[in-house]
Write a protein that holds these residues in place. Structure first.
Motif, mmCIF file in Angstrom:
data_model
loop_
_atom_site.group_PDB
_atom_site.id
_atom_site.type_symbol
_atom_site.label_atom_id
_atom_site.label_comp_id
_atom_site.label_asym_id
_atom_site.label_seq_id
_atom_site.Cartn_x
_atom_site.Cartn_y
_atom_site.Cartn_z
ATOM 1 N N ILE A 123 -11.825 24.390 -28.580
ATOM 2 C CA ILE A 123 -11.065 23.676 -30.360
ATOM 3 C C ILE A 123 -9.504 23.607 -30.397
ATOM 4 N N THR A 124 -9.699 22.628 -30.370
ATOM 5 C CA THR A 124 -8.341 22.332 -31.522
ATOM 6 C C THR A 124 -7.939 22.411 -32.828
ATOM 7 N N SER A 125 -8.402 22.196 -33.658
ATOM 8 C CA SER A 125 -8.449 21.869 -34.166
ATOM 9 C C SER A 125 -9.615 22.167 -35.723
ATOM 10 N N MET A 126 -9.749 23.474 -36.429
ATOM 11 C CA MET A 126 -11.166 23.834 -38.175
ATOM 12 C C MET A 126 -11.004 23.177 -38.820
ATOM 13 N N SER A 127 -11.844 23.107 -39.660
ATOM 14 C CA SER A 127 -11.735 23.052 -40.814
ATOM 15 C C SER A 127 -11.713 25.060 -41.565
#
Length: 422
Positions: A123-127
């Motif tokens: 996973i390369t972006s998270m909130s």
């Protein structure tokens, strides 16, 4: 925005289970906001009102649920989609449950994705965890008409709140990943917001511009100088600062006075954002964790000296920088356990009766002695929980206690683009 290095997982394997109140978005928002108020991350005011009105399912109409157990290879995720009615209950639980929300896999475009399973890569972006986001937005003291620079667009949550409170004409959001900025621009427009959306280096900001508020939503080794230069009089900048270890972060709070002087401090905090693009990180692998938990070590002794408490965050922030920057705490351990992945040294300290500790040490470093020696220095410096942050004329940055007895240099600038969140 990115998530925390040390935050709870984004939800149990198999996804979150929403309550009855989370069966529709308005009820889910109300529950989330009430929870944030109860835990002290949010107070009555414009940020609360903005979060209560913000339909997160518009900003994040798709999100990933991890289906594989931690450590299982290859990892596997399912992409849930708001347009699929069968996905909505689980997706609402993710969006309003308060934990981090996984929004991008392996650097993919966010627009036009098909729901379904992904495996391998990462996973390369998270909130970000919502409690951290809310508390930092409160710290920013957003008001109508302020010019805001949101560095690390991610899913666009910070930008949306800034648009709601300050007005979208004064908001600029920046990220190094064009897939993220393209999606954020489209989804913010769906909410009626049209801030300036920039794809570029987070470290460089927006040259030639001035901002009243600057928010960096990823962790850095030092405050980007260009962002300090873009801070307007009476402005405020927030950025998490830490070494290669994720264990003991600080929050840099930088201000510029009405007459142009820079004031800054580094506060010890419990959690921080994930590291920015290209920032080195060290971790405890499972083998070292097991050794720390079970092996007898080089020696074990009984000690009357207690280790600094978890609440002594000012000590641990200093330890992050003054003990070589190579120590990582195992927060999953019942008692204090710290390892040095670089050389394999470790220590654990367990209470054994009244004011007695069993201390076990292994490896070339005596981490217990290092901690106790630094604890003496920290107490002599009046046990600070925050440090002044100085910006030197030559570009150096230095943190120091109020009395000056405890200080350290932040790392020099590297010839690379830290950019915004991965």
């Amino acid at each position: 925005m990115s998530t925390l290095d040390t935050c709870p997982a984004a939800g149990p394997v198999g996804g979150a289970t929403p309550t009855d109140a989370q069966a529709d978005p308005a009820a889910a928002r109300a529950v989330m906001v009430a929870r944030l108020e109860e835990e002290g991350s949010l107070r009555p005011g414009p940020v609360r009102d903005a979060l209560l009105a913000l339909p997160r399912e518009v900003l994040m109409p798709q999100a990933y649920v991890r289906r594989s157990a931690p450590g299982k290879e290859p990892p596997r995720w399912d992409l849930r989609d708001w347009s699929a009615p069968q996905d909505r209950p689980e997706l609402l639980g993710l969006l309003y449950g308060g934990a981090s929300v996984l929004v991008q896999h392996d650097g993919e475009p966010l627009l036009g994705r098909a729901r379904g399973t992904r495996s391998g890569a990462s996973i390369t972006s998270m909130s970000t965890v919502m409690g951290l986001t809310a508390s930092l937005l409160e710290e920013l003291d957003l008001r109508p008409g302020l010019r805001v620079l949101d560095v690390g667009t991610g899913a666009g949550v910070t930008a949306a709140v800034a648009c709601q409170v300050c007005g979208d004409r004064g908001v600029t959001t920046l990220d190094r990943d064009r897939h993220l900025t393209d999606a954020a621009a489209a989804r913010l427009a769906d909410l009626g917001f049209r801030p300036q959306v920039v794809c570029g280096s987070g470290e460089q900001g927006v040259p030639g511009r001035e901002f009243d508020r600057i928010f960096v939503s990823y962790t850095v080794e030092r405050v980007p100088t260009a962002l300090v230069e873009q801070l307007a009089p009476d402005g405020k900048l927030l950025a998490h600062v830490t070494s290669a270890s994720p264990s003991w972060p600080g929050l840099a709070v930088v201000g510029r006075t009405a007459d142009g002087r820079i004031t800054a401090e580094l506060r010890a905090v419990e959690f921080a954002h994930r590291a920015g693009h290209g920032m080195a990180r060290i971790w405890l692998n499972e083998e070292l964790r097991q050794r720390m938990a079970t092996e007898p070590g080089t020696w074990t002794q009984r000690s009357k000296l207690a280790p600094p408490a978890d609440s002594d965050r000012g000590f641990w922030l200093a330890a992050d920088h003054l003990l070589g920057g190579g120590l990582v705490r195992d927060f999953g351990s019942e008692h204090l356990a710290i390892g040095a992945p670089g050389c394999g040294s470790w220590m654990r300290a367990e209470p054994v009766g009244h004011r007695r500790w069993s201390v076990t040490v292994q490896g070339p470093r005596d981490i217990w002695k290092e901690i106790q020696d630094l604890a003496d220095r920290w107490r002599a410096a009046r046990s600070p929980d925050r440090y002044r942050l100085y910006f030197d004329a030559d570009g150096g940055q230095r943190a120091a206690s109020e009395c000056g007895r405890l200080s350290w240099q932040l790392p020099a600038t590297h010839p690379r683009d830290e950019g915004a969140t991965p």
